[in-house]
Design an enzyme around this catalytic site. Structure first.
Site, PDB file in Angstrom:
ATOM      1  N   TRP A  33      34.279  46.086  49.092  1.00 32.11           N
ATOM      2  CA  TRP A  33      35.130  47.454  48.875  1.00 32.11           C
ATOM      3  C   TRP A  33      34.265  48.338  47.880  1.00 32.11           C
ATOM      4  O   TRP A  33      34.874  49.498  47.761  1.00 32.11           O
ATOM      5  CB  TRP A  33      36.656  47.311  48.613  1.00 32.11           C
ATOM      6  CG  TRP A  33      36.433  46.319  47.268  1.00 32.11           C
ATOM      7  CD1 TRP A  33      36.474  46.401  46.039  1.00 32.11           C
ATOM      8  CD2 TRP A  33      36.860  44.733  47.549  1.00 32.11           C
ATOM      9  NE1 TRP A  33      36.498  45.099  45.320  1.00 32.11           N
ATOM     10  CE2 TRP A  33      36.891  44.155  46.196  1.00 32.11           C
ATOM     11  CE3 TRP A  33      36.796  44.034  48.665  1.00 32.11           C
ATOM     12  CZ2 TRP A  33      36.641  43.015  46.034  1.00 32.11           C
ATOM     13  CZ3 TRP A  33      36.975  42.622  48.590  1.00 32.11           C
ATOM     14  CH2 TRP A  33      37.055  41.965  47.315  1.00 32.11           C
ATOM     15  N   GLU A  46      42.883  46.682  46.497  1.00 24.08           N
ATOM     16  CA  GLU A  46      43.627  46.443  45.721  1.00 24.08           C
ATOM     17  C   GLU A  46      44.877  45.732  45.750  1.00 24.08           C
ATOM     18  O   GLU A  46      45.600  44.827  45.052  1.00 24.08           O
ATOM     19  CB  GLU A  46      43.985  47.863  44.867  1.00 24.08           C
ATOM     20  CG  GLU A  46      42.856  48.439  44.190  1.00 24.08           C
ATOM     21  CD  GLU A  46      42.194  47.535  43.024  1.00 24.08           C
ATOM     22  OE1 GLU A  46      42.813  46.688  42.438  1.00 24.08           O
ATOM     23  OE2 GLU A  46      41.051  47.921  42.486  1.00 24.08           O
ATOM     24  N   THR A  52      45.824  37.245  43.934  1.00 21.59           N
ATOM     25  CA  THR A  52      44.554  36.603  44.873  1.00 21.59           C
ATOM     26  C   THR A  52      43.253  36.620  44.276  1.00 21.59           C
ATOM     27  O   THR A  52      43.005  37.872  43.868  1.00 21.59           O
ATOM     28  CB  THR A  52      44.813  37.213  46.160  1.00 21.59           C
ATOM     29  OG1 THR A  52      46.278  37.256  46.604  1.00 21.59           O
ATOM     30  CG2 THR A  52      44.055  36.139  47.080  1.00 21.59           C
ATOM     31  N   LEU A  89      47.235  34.662  53.072  1.00 22.07           N
ATOM     32  CA  LEU A  89      47.140  35.581  51.820  1.00 22.07           C
ATOM     33  C   LEU A  89      48.256  35.489  50.868  1.00 22.07           C
ATOM     34  O   LEU A  89      48.472  35.560  49.918  1.00 22.07           O
ATOM     35  CB  LEU A  89      46.502  37.056  51.905  1.00 22.07           C
ATOM     36  CG  LEU A  89      45.159  37.399  52.149  1.00 22.07           C
ATOM     37  CD1 LEU A  89      44.956  38.957  52.059  1.00 22.07           C
ATOM     38  CD2 LEU A  89      44.363  36.810  50.797  1.00 22.07           C
ATOM     39  N   TYR A  91      52.350  36.343  49.776  1.00 19.93           N
ATOM     40  CA  TYR A  91      53.101  37.401  49.236  1.00 19.93           C
ATOM     41  C   TYR A  91      53.005  38.772  50.440  1.00 19.93           C
ATOM     42  O   TYR A  91      52.608  39.862  50.152  1.00 19.93           O
ATOM     43  CB  TYR A  91      52.504  38.301  48.287  1.00 19.93           C
ATOM     44  CG  TYR A  91      52.514  37.160  47.023  1.00 19.93           C
ATOM     45  CD1 TYR A  91      53.582  37.019  46.156  1.00 19.93           C
ATOM     46  CD2 TYR A  91      51.604  36.375  46.961  1.00 19.93           C
ATOM     47  CE1 TYR A  91      53.699  35.856  45.234  1.00 19.93           C
ATOM     48  CE2 TYR A  91      51.132  35.490  45.686  1.00 19.93           C
ATOM     49  CZ  TYR A  91      52.501  35.308  44.702  1.00 19.93           C
ATOM     50  OH  TYR A  91      52.446  34.340  43.921  1.00 19.93           O
ATOM     51  N   TYR A 129      49.583  50.360  38.767  1.00 15.61           N
ATOM     52  CA  TYR A 129      48.173  49.977  38.496  1.00 15.61           C
ATOM     53  C   TYR A 129      47.421  50.335  39.811  1.00 15.61           C
ATOM     54  O   TYR A 129      46.573  50.782  39.871  1.00 15.61           O
ATOM     55  CB  TYR A 129      48.244  48.455  38.548  1.00 15.61           C
ATOM     56  CG  TYR A 129      46.610  47.750  38.799  1.00 15.61           C
ATOM     57  CD1 TYR A 129      45.781  47.679  37.817  1.00 15.61           C
ATOM     58  CD2 TYR A 129      46.471  47.238  40.149  1.00 15.61           C
ATOM     59  CE1 TYR A 129      44.529  47.390  38.240  1.00 15.61           C
ATOM     60  CE2 TYR A 129      45.321  46.752  40.359  1.00 15.61           C
ATOM     61  CZ  TYR A 129      44.202  46.930  39.386  1.00 15.61           C
ATOM     62  OH  TYR A 129      43.076  46.625  39.549  1.00 15.61           O
ATOM     63  N   ASP A 147      45.954  46.230  34.722  1.00 12.64           N
ATOM     64  CA  ASP A 147      46.530  44.793  35.039  1.00 12.64           C
ATOM     65  C   ASP A 147      46.331  43.802  34.017  1.00 12.64           C
ATOM     66  O   ASP A 147      45.998  44.003  32.981  1.00 12.64           O
ATOM     67  CB  ASP A 147      45.876  44.468  36.529  1.00 12.64           C
ATOM     68  CG  ASP A 147      44.539  44.116  36.215  1.00 12.64           C
ATOM     69  OD1 ASP A 147      44.059  44.395  35.263  1.00 12.64           O
ATOM     70  OD2 ASP A 147      43.930  43.819  37.373  1.00 12.64           O
ATOM     71  N   CYS A 201      35.208  38.214  29.823  1.00  6.49           N
ATOM     72  CA  CYS A 201      36.555  38.110  28.937  1.00  6.49           C
ATOM     73  C   CYS A 201      37.562  37.327  29.391  1.00  6.49           C
ATOM     74  O   CYS A 201      38.608  37.757  29.814  1.00  6.49           O
ATOM     75  CB  CYS A 201      36.882  39.416  28.357  1.00  6.49           C
ATOM     76  SG  CYS A 201      37.799  39.591  26.883  1.00  6.49           S
TER      77      CYS A 201
END
Length: 367
Positions: A33, A46, A52, A89, A91, A129, A147, A201
């Site tokens: 993407w 997104e 995921t 996937l 949801y 987001y 997020d 991070c």
């Protein structure tokens, strides 16, 4: 340019932006993407990336764009095919909302993804987001895209001790991003924050010695990077006991059932399933009765072939898996169908039922 925080800590914004964006441009992952800044592709990616992992999403994204290369293609697609493209996937409301929103974009905005915060936020399934990600990445508009990744990174860099599990904390982090975002390249800036959270991070054991913005990080200087972000624990999940059966008729066709149009895994297909409410129902005779009472199915059960556990965000399914044959005629309808192995490929099944089917086929092959 210096940002002053309430606790008198300072960050040199220009230096921070330069260090972060330079690192991103040199080290960013090659993700499909990112090949162009097409707002539709950014949007799809997104929505897929919510809850995921990136590695999981890549093949799904490639297939989805191959099947529905444009907004028009997705707007006009049959829901069954869209659910099939999303199969695995989870949801599933994400993709239903995406298709609804894409239809609105086609009708109301002539197929152009809107480029203002007000318009894009009005679309179904587009929260703060996702709106910020599309506006900044695709359109170069300096909007925050906050997020969990970004909150973790900024809580450490700016030493923000707000509980990131609270919805109210998002506003604090959004304000922080507005204060430090690059207006010259908001696309690279927001992607760099996300990438930093994914690669360096990380939630546990952050790789501080490899971090391109370590000298700007107040948590690192104070040695508290492991303590941040502050996040309260989630509510405990609920356990649900189920029994499900891969049932065939005399022609070897398999009985499948369409789930209701609302609620968990809406409109997806499953094998006949009942919930076990009492300990007694672990007994096979009781389970046979339950299928009769709940689903009006008279099944000749084979043996139990396994048990599957599937974890949702709020509950855990423990499914006893059986094989069986139908003892009397079941009329086909919109909800109930007998399908061949070949025809099954056309229907979208949630992951636990995909696992169940594989279990039944493995069992059959070993008989």
């Amino acid at each position: 340019m210096i940002i002053e925080q309430e606790n008198s800590e300072k960050i040199n914004i220009n230096a921070f932006q330069n260090d972060l964006i330079s690192w991103f441009k040199a080290e960013q992952r090659d993700l499909p993407w990112r090949k162009d800044q097409d707002p539709y592709k950014v949007w799809v990616s997104e929505i897929m990336l919510q809850q995921t992992r990136v590695d999981t999403v890549i093949p799904y994204f490639n297939r989805f764009i191959e099947w529905f290369p444009t907004i028009e293609d997705l707007a006009e697609a049959e829901e069954e095919k869209v659910l099939k493209a999303w199969e695995g996937l989870g949801y599933y409301s994400r993709v239903r909302n995406l298709q609804s929103a894409v239809r609105e974009v086609k009708e109301k905005y002539n197929g152009e993804v809107p480029n203002t915060p007000e318009d894009i936020s009005s679309l179904k399934g587009v929260g703060p987001y996702t709106a910020g990600a599309i506006l900044s990445i695709a359109y170069g508009i300096p909007e925050p895209a906050v997020d969990g990744n970004v909150m973790r990174v900024l809580s450490r860099i700016l030493l923000i001790r707000e509980d990131i599990a609270k919805a109210s904390s998002r506003k604090i982090f959004e304000k922080a991003v507005r204060d430090i975002i690059s207006h010259e390249d908001p696309s690279a800036f927001n992607q760099a924050l996300m990438e930093l959270g994914a690669l360096i991070c990380t939630p546990t054991s952050p790789s501080c010695l490899l971090c391109p913005v370590r000298e700007h990080c107040h948590a690192f200087h104070e040695g508290v990077q492991q303590e941040l972000p502050i996040k309260t624990k989630k509510v405990k999940t609920r356990d649900v006991q189920l029994a499900a059966a891969v049932v065939e008729d005399e022609d070897g066709k398999i009985l499948i059932h369409k789930r209701p149009a609302s609620g968990l895994l809406a409109n997806l297909w499953e094998f006949p399933t009942v919930e076990l409410h009492h300990p007694l129902q672990n007994d096979r005779k009781q389970i046979v009765e339950l299928f009769k009472q709940s689903l009006d199915l008279d099944i000749q059960f084979g043996q139990i072939i396994g048990q599957i556990e599937h974890v949702f965000s709020h509950l855990v399914w423990n499914i006893k898996v059986y094989t069986g044959t139908v003892k009397h005629f079941v009329p086909e309808s919109e909800e109930w169908k007998f399908v061949s192995l070949e025809e099954m490929k056309e229907y979208a099944f949630p992951v636990p039922y995909q696992k169940m089917f594989k279990l039944s086929q493995d069992h059959k092959n070993h008989e």
